[in-house]
Enzyme design. Structure first.
Site, PDB file in Angstrom:
ATOM      1  N   PHE A 298       0.803  -1.224   0.000  1.00  0.00           N
ATOM      2  CA  PHE A 298       0.000   0.000   0.000  1.00  0.00           C
ATOM      3  C   PHE A 298       0.837   1.277   0.000  1.00  0.00           C
ATOM      4  O   PHE A 298       0.361   2.327   0.401  1.00  0.00           O
ATOM      5  CB  PHE A 298      -0.970   0.006   1.189  1.00  0.00           C
ATOM      6  CG  PHE A 298      -1.696  -1.284   1.383  1.00  0.00           C
ATOM      7  CD1 PHE A 298      -2.590  -1.735   0.430  1.00  0.00           C
ATOM      8  CD2 PHE A 298      -1.474  -2.061   2.502  1.00  0.00           C
ATOM      9  CE1 PHE A 298      -3.258  -2.943   0.591  1.00  0.00           C
ATOM     10  CE2 PHE A 298      -2.134  -3.265   2.677  1.00  0.00           C
ATOM     11  CZ  PHE A 298      -3.034  -3.702   1.719  1.00  0.00           C
TER      12      PHE A 298
ATOM     13  N   GLY B 264      -0.075  -8.099  -4.296  1.00  0.00           N
ATOM     14  CA  GLY B 264      -1.383  -8.624  -3.940  1.00  0.00           C
ATOM     15  C   GLY B 264      -2.484  -8.175  -4.863  1.00  0.00           C
ATOM     16  O   GLY B 264      -3.641  -8.565  -4.710  1.00  0.00           O
TER      17      GLY B 264
ATOM     18  N   ASN C 104      -9.140  -7.832 -15.916  1.00  0.00           N
ATOM     19  CA  ASN C 104      -9.666  -8.971 -15.167  1.00  0.00           C
ATOM     20  C   ASN C 104     -10.782  -8.469 -14.266  1.00  0.00           C
ATOM     21  O   ASN C 104     -10.538  -7.745 -13.298  1.00  0.00           O
ATOM     22  CB  ASN C 104      -8.556  -9.612 -14.331  1.00  0.00           C
ATOM     23  CG  ASN C 104      -8.992 -10.885 -13.637  1.00  0.00           C
ATOM     24  OD1 ASN C 104     -10.131 -11.033 -13.217  1.00  0.00           O
ATOM     25  ND2 ASN C 104      -8.070 -11.825 -13.512  1.00  0.00           N
TER      26      ASN C 104
ATOM     27  N   LYS D 215     -12.567  -9.897 -12.077  1.00  0.00           N
ATOM     28  CA  LYS D 215     -12.554 -10.381 -10.698  1.00  0.00           C
ATOM     29  C   LYS D 215     -11.536  -9.611  -9.852  1.00  0.00           C
ATOM     30  O   LYS D 215     -11.864  -9.095  -8.782  1.00  0.00           O
ATOM     31  CB  LYS D 215     -12.251 -11.878 -10.662  1.00  0.00           C
ATOM     32  CG  LYS D 215     -12.267 -12.474  -9.258  1.00  0.00           C
ATOM     33  CD  LYS D 215     -11.990 -13.967  -9.277  1.00  0.00           C
ATOM     34  CE  LYS D 215     -13.171 -14.754  -9.785  1.00  0.00           C
ATOM     35  NZ  LYS D 215     -12.982 -16.224  -9.617  1.00  0.00           N
TER      36      LYS D 215
ATOM     37  N   GLU E 131      -5.382   2.717  -7.085  1.00  0.00           N
ATOM     38  CA  GLU E 131      -5.619   3.866  -6.211  1.00  0.00           C
ATOM     39  C   GLU E 131      -7.055   4.394  -6.274  1.00  0.00           C
ATOM     40  O   GLU E 131      -7.591   4.869  -5.277  1.00  0.00           O
ATOM     41  CB  GLU E 131      -4.667   5.028  -6.568  1.00  0.00           C
ATOM     42  CG  GLU E 131      -3.322   4.642  -7.122  1.00  0.00           C
ATOM     43  CD  GLU E 131      -2.323   4.155  -6.100  1.00  0.00           C
ATOM     44  OE1 GLU E 131      -2.436   4.520  -4.924  1.00  0.00           O
ATOM     45  OE2 GLU E 131      -1.425   3.388  -6.489  1.00  0.00           O
TER      46      GLU E 131
END
Length: 735
Positions: free
Chosen positions: A236, A462, A625, A627, A699
């Protein structure tokens, strides 16, 4: 073969993560591993007068205690400690370098022991005497000493004069406290000696950035040091810069000539970077018809004494709203704290919060619906640069988001909507972020048996980088996704910048496209070497790789299998490496946009605020993507809820110390705080931003969410809370 791009593809690394096969920086075990535990400063400013490590060394299992007095050699020039995202001005912090204390929690010693528990116990036996100096850690106390830095946007017109003559004004200050990242994975580094070279496993968003940094600090050649970070449990922004534990791990390995691991505790991570506290002042003026006459945005943000960290808090209004008169100012206050740093949507999360609350307040003063007011002020051009956007479907975000939310049923009067004993509030806000792209290099190795390895030094923090790279490569190479292997997080792989700013997807995937084109070119050369080749005289851009074949786009009957082409050319492995070159082009603005609609319910007696519904409509170019993109935006919304209602780093300014350095007292949203979140992706074709039409999503999900919730709190209660977080003590008295 079905296309993978644009589908809801499951993570290709998902099985490794849920089975424990994926290993993180603190999980690489080798024989003879030494464990390090950090001893931290208990004062915010001063010098170390004396260190007594004898008590620690007397404990069985303790090998050594490193301090500034007995550590291995380190560089003595500031430039050696600069990394690729370090502030331009200032002197980077040097871990364990000398006796100076710059902030509470600064590492002052490293206990090295045979196991972690022994190291932790021994750390408590290190006795330190300090010469303390006066300190200040309170932004408000130092506000008068704020100094201006270069504004991210140019001012135009005369904002002060236009504000004074405007028919309707709004001026107010908004406060955002410091926030800490708190990723699930603790910061850790494992430094291993191997054949005279160092291999460092580090929690980082940029392995090559860490490698260059360590080479500078320890005067090593690039081939003497390899940094790896195959998986990361959340960064992050905290992992953009090298953190001090990686230096300590290498110091320990050099001192002992043994592998050393340093894992920070949760509390110790509060001495790393953080979202800087900021005071945001907005002055907006409008004419009687409800369009902006003036905009003045000033930010005063926190940085350390030794570096000047600043991001664009104030320029976002230029990207959203039309006005002929605008003034932007960014100021910093230096405090006795660690250097502040990037946290998801740095500058935008804070600056847009203030801007969008101010726009809501001005709309109310004008007796205009907040969505309609934004449409009246809507800008189709970047106001500061006077250029069009590569694409901007923000109007459609307003439309689709409002329709899904049911905004037309909103009663605009505060305290007019109820659900039993709860007041109901509906608020909205705009979101904006940059659609950035950086140079990145990708290598593709294609084998004759129909497998491809795609490699670059990028990190997957991630967000799903492994997966989207596999999707794009599968489509462009004409292979099943199961035949694609992705290698990331290794400094020895082709060049890639740190993973941040929402630029990795566009940068890496367009580099894959360039490399896939080179692969097609090599295959076409092999095909044309065949006698009577059906692809003779066909250009590389006129062929595609489909279902294991190289095919003419104009005539599908003109095709050859990739396997046969490679076998006939006696080529078992075909390797190509290309870079996604990024040319500076100021003819267009490149941004992503969103519209957020939030419903909150407030217990009229207790003041407890619940966010019951959020709709976030996002226009972000081509979605790779569905998902993972949905997860990114939904996660950003959850963080925005935390920003609005929960998150705040609390300091005892008498001691310059964080008082809630844990995730019991540093509040973040949990399952019970999160209800219905709807994510809408607005169709936004963009042939200008880059060849694949990709914009980043990391973001934008958080930007504007806190403002929408704050605006909803006002609508529910009639009370405007301008300082975050909006806790029950701030709303319990509604009048």
């Amino acid at each position: 073969m079905a296309s993978y791009i644009g589908t809801a593809t499951s993570r290709v690394d998902g099985r490794a993560k849920v089975t424990g096969e994926a290993r993180y920086a603190g999980e690489f075990n080798v024989a003879g591993l030494v464990h390090g535990y950090v001893v931290e400063s208990t004062i915010p400013k001063g010098r170390i007068a004396r260190i007594d490590v004898s008590g620690a060394l007397d404990i069985a299992g303790v090998i050594d205690v490193l301090t500034h007095r007995n550590r291995p050699p380190m560089a003595d020039k500031d430039d050696s400690y600069k990394d690729e995202v370090a502030p331009e001005k200032g002197s980077p912090y040097r871990p364990l370098y000398d006796d100076k204390i710059l902030f509470t929690g600064q590492p002052v010693a490293l206990v090295l022991a045979e196991d972690w528990e022994t190291a932790r116990i021994a750390a408590a036996m290190v006795k330190i005497k300090y010469q303390q100096e006066p300190h200040v850690t309170d932004l408000e106390a130092e506000r008068a000493r704020a100094f201006a830095v270069d504004a991210p946007e140019k001012s135009r017109g005369d904002a002060d004069k236009a504000f004074a003559s405007a028919a309707v004004h709004h001026a107010a200050e908004y406060f955002i406290p410091s926030e800490h990242h708190n990723p699930m994975e603790l910061f850790a580094s494992t430094a291993i000696w191997e054949g005279g070279r160092l291999i460092v496993y580090d929690k980082t968003q940029g392995v090559q950035n860490v490698q260059k940094y360590l080479c500078g600090v320890f005067k090593l050649k690039p081939d003497e040091l390899r940094v790896m970070s195959p998986y990361m449990g959340g960064g992050f922004g905290a992992g953009l810069r090298p953190q001090y534990q990686v230096v300590l791990a290498v110091l320990g390995a050099q001192a002992l000539k043994r592998p050393v691991r340093v894992v920070l505790t949760r509390a110790q991570m509060y001495a790393l970077g953080y979202r800087p506290a900021s005071i945001e002042r907005l002055a907006l003026g409008a004419n009687s018809t409800g369009t902006l006459e003036s905009m003045h945005h000033e930010a005063i943000a926190v940085t350390s004494r030794f570096e000047e960290f600043a991001r664009n808090d104030t320029g976002w209004g230029n990207l959203l709203y039309k006005t002929s008169n605008a003034k932007f100012e960014h100021k910093l206050v230096k405090l006795d704290l660690p250097t502040s740093c990037d946290m998801r949507a740095p500058g935008a999360a804070t600056g847009v919060y203030a801007l969008e609350c101010a726009m809501d307040e001005l709309a109310i003063a004008l007796k205009t619906d907040p969505v309609q007011f934004r449409l009246q002020c809507y800008s189709d051009r970047h106001q500061g640069e006077d250029v069009p956007y590569t694409s901007k479907q923000l109007r459609e975000c307003y439309s689709q988001g409002a329709a899904e939310f049911g905004w037309d049923r909103r009663n605009p009067e505060p305290r007019s909507m109820r659900d039993g004993n709860e007041l109901v509030g509906w608020g909205m806000a705009s979101g904006v972020w940059e659609a950035l792209q950086m140079p990145a290099t990708v290598r593709i190795v294609l084998t004759a048996n129909g497998h491809a390895e795609v490699a670059t030094a990028a990190s997957d923090i991630g967000t799903g980088t492994y997966t989207i790279m596999a999707q794009v490569a599968a489509d462009l190479l004409g292979l099943p996704i199961d035949n694609i292997s992705v290698k990331l997080g290794d400094s020895s792989l082709p060049q890639c910048p740190v993973e941040g700013g929402s630029w990795i997807a566009s940068s890496v995937c367009n580099a894959i496209a360039n490399t896939a084109r080179a692969v097609r070119g090599e295959l076409l050369k092999l095909a044309n070497a065949l006698q009577d080749s059906p692809l003779a005289d066909v250009d590389v851009d006129d062929v595609a790789l489909v279902d294991g074949r190289i095919v003419s786009k104009r005539d599908a009957t003109r095709a050859l299998s990739v396997a046969s082409v490679m076998q006939s050319g006696q080529t078992e492995r075909l390797s190509c490496e290309e870079t996604n070159e990024v040319e500076e082009d100021k003819s267009h603005a490149r941004n992503v946009h969103s519209a957020i609609f939030a419903e909150i319910k407030v217990d009229e007696e207790l003041g407890v605020v619940r966010v019951t519904r959020v709709v976030n409509a996002v226009a972000a170019g081509r979605i790779l993507n569905l998902k993972t993109a949905h997860s990114q935006v939904m996660g950003g919304v959850v963080w925005g809820i935390g920003m609005a209602l929960h998150e705040e780093t609390l300091y005892d300014h008498r001691f310059g110390r964080v008082m809630n350095a844990n995730i019991a007292e540093y509040h973040v949203p949990v399952n019970a705080d999160i209800h219905d979140i709807k994510v809408i992706f607005v169709d936004e074709p963009d042939a200008i931003v880059n060849p694949l039409g990709i914009k980043g999503l990391g973001e934008i999900g958080i930007v504007g969410v806190a403002a929408a919730i704050a605006n909803a709190v006002y609508h529910a209660t009639g009370k405007r809370v301008r300082d975050l977080p909006i806790t029950l003590d701030k709303v319990v008295q509604f009048n």
